[in-house]
Design an enzyme around this catalytic site. Structure first.
Site, PDB file in Angstrom:
ATOM      1  N   ASP A 169      34.863   5.719 104.757  1.00  0.00           N
ATOM      2  CA  ASP A 169      33.544   5.820 104.144  1.00  0.00           C
ATOM      3  C   ASP A 169      33.653   5.880 102.624  1.00  0.00           C
ATOM      4  O   ASP A 169      34.688   6.234 102.061  1.00  0.00           O
ATOM      5  CB  ASP A 169      32.827   7.084 104.634  1.00  0.00           C
ATOM      6  CG  ASP A 169      32.376   6.983 106.082  1.00  0.00           C
ATOM      7  OD1 ASP A 169      32.340   5.848 106.609  1.00  0.00           O
ATOM      8  OD2 ASP A 169      32.069   8.030 106.672  1.00  0.00           O
TER       9      ASP A 169
ATOM     10  N   LYS B  71      28.272   3.778 103.651  1.00  0.00           N
ATOM     11  CA  LYS B  71      26.825   3.603 103.558  1.00  0.00           C
ATOM     12  C   LYS B  71      26.354   4.250 102.263  1.00  0.00           C
ATOM     13  O   LYS B  71      26.746   5.362 101.938  1.00  0.00           O
ATOM     14  CB  LYS B  71      26.111   4.240 104.744  1.00  0.00           C
ATOM     15  CG  LYS B  71      26.547   3.696 106.098  1.00  0.00           C
ATOM     16  CD  LYS B  71      25.860   4.446 107.218  1.00  0.00           C
ATOM     17  CE  LYS B  71      26.391   4.012 108.575  1.00  0.00           C
ATOM     18  NZ  LYS B  71      26.146   2.601 108.848  1.00  0.00           N
TER      19      LYS B  71
ATOM     20  N   MET C 167      22.519  15.394 101.621  1.00  0.00           N
ATOM     21  CA  MET C 167      21.881  14.107 101.291  1.00  0.00           C
ATOM     22  C   MET C 167      20.435  14.286 100.830  1.00  0.00           C
ATOM     23  O   MET C 167      19.553  13.520 101.198  1.00  0.00           O
ATOM     24  CB  MET C 167      21.966  13.152 102.486  1.00  0.00           C
ATOM     25  CG  MET C 167      23.387  12.829 102.912  1.00  0.00           C
ATOM     26  SD  MET C 167      23.512  11.967 104.498  1.00  0.00           S
ATOM     27  CE  MET C 167      23.286  13.328 105.651  1.00  0.00           C
TER      28      MET C 167
END
Length: 268
Positions: free
Chosen positions: A50, A72, A185
């Site tokens: 990631d 992502k 996030m």
């Protein structure tokens, strides 16, 4: 980054038997890798990693391994979960030892559960190696104890990944828990988070910390209150990834100074 090419799974040689290990890389500091995680990295034929895996950890990848970035990013370059699943399956069916490397812990907002279930459905051997999740790593480096028996009965981690998520959160329940709250996030929605907590009864003076790029040499943080957060954010731009911590435990950062980060930048 290597290009991603997927072969139809029906054409792959099913007589070969590989394996996949879902590995937590921790919050950024390479020294926070577990021994088991490092061994999996060094033993891998293929590493799918990631974007949250730090450059210092990527530098540890063996030269002979085939490394593919499959991260992502919000409103940026991303690899779909379907593509990641197909890559895991493809390389395992080719007999490869695959290390699926994730920031933090694979089972805490890392979609590790989804990938493990997908591999189980396709009869692929799968091992899971936990990692230090961002909540623990970033708060420890910042001198913030997630639990302290005088002020916190526990801690709760919440994702604020999308606008839709913030509307689905049971804010009243979070306020009544009397827990330290950790939002993953949520940097782009920090002001909305503070507003919702106050709207549902949390005191405007409640301390809040935003920890940016935690456990890395670039770590910085903003320490303020729910009411003062919008004003402070307007003055201090913090880069992602960032973690939001809410609760009285934040006040201990003034008293607990982690010597691992002597030069950390604080905003008050």
């Amino acid at each position: 980054m290597d290009s991603v090419t997927i072969q139809p799974t029906s054409t792959l040689p099913h007589y070969l038997h590989g394996s996949v290990t879902l590995v937590g890389a921790g919050p950024g500091d390479p020294e926070l890798l577990t021994v088991k995680a490092l061994n999996s990295i060094l033993d891998a034929d293929v590493i799918l990693y990631d974007f949250l895996v730090s450059p210092e950890i990527v530098a540890l990848f063996p030269k002979q391994s085939h490394a593919i970035a499959v991260g992502k990013r919000c409103n940026g370059q991303s690899t779909s979960q379907q593509t990641i699943n197909e890559l895991l399956l493809q390389y395992a069916q080719l007999g490869k030892k695959v290390c699926r490397l994730k920031g933090g812990d694979p089972f805490i907002f890392g979609r590790g559960g989804e990938e493990a279930l997908f591999l189980e459905q396709h009869n692929i051997q799968c091992a899971i190696i936990p990692g230090i999740t961002a909540a623990m790593g970033c708060c420890s480096y910042s001198g913030i104890p997630l639990t302290h028996r005088q002020v916190s009965r526990g801690f709760t981690v919440i994702t604020a990944h999308s606008q839709k998520d913030t509307h689905q959160i049971n804010w009243q329940a979070l306020v009544e828990l009397q827990h330290s709250l950790v939002f993953y996030m949520g940097l782009n929605r920090a002001e909305q988070i503070a507003a919702q907590l106050m709207r549902h009864g949390m005191a405007a003076s409640t301390p809040i910390a935003i920890i940016s790029q935690g456990t890395t040499p670039n770590q910085s943080q903003l320490i303020t209150s729910l009411a003062q957060l919008p004003e402070q954010l307007a003055k201090h731009a913090l880069p992602s990834p960032a973690l939001i911590v809410v609760g009285d435990v934040v006040t201990y950062h003034h008293q607990i100074h982690n010597t691992l980060l002597r030069d950390i930048e604080y905003y008050l």
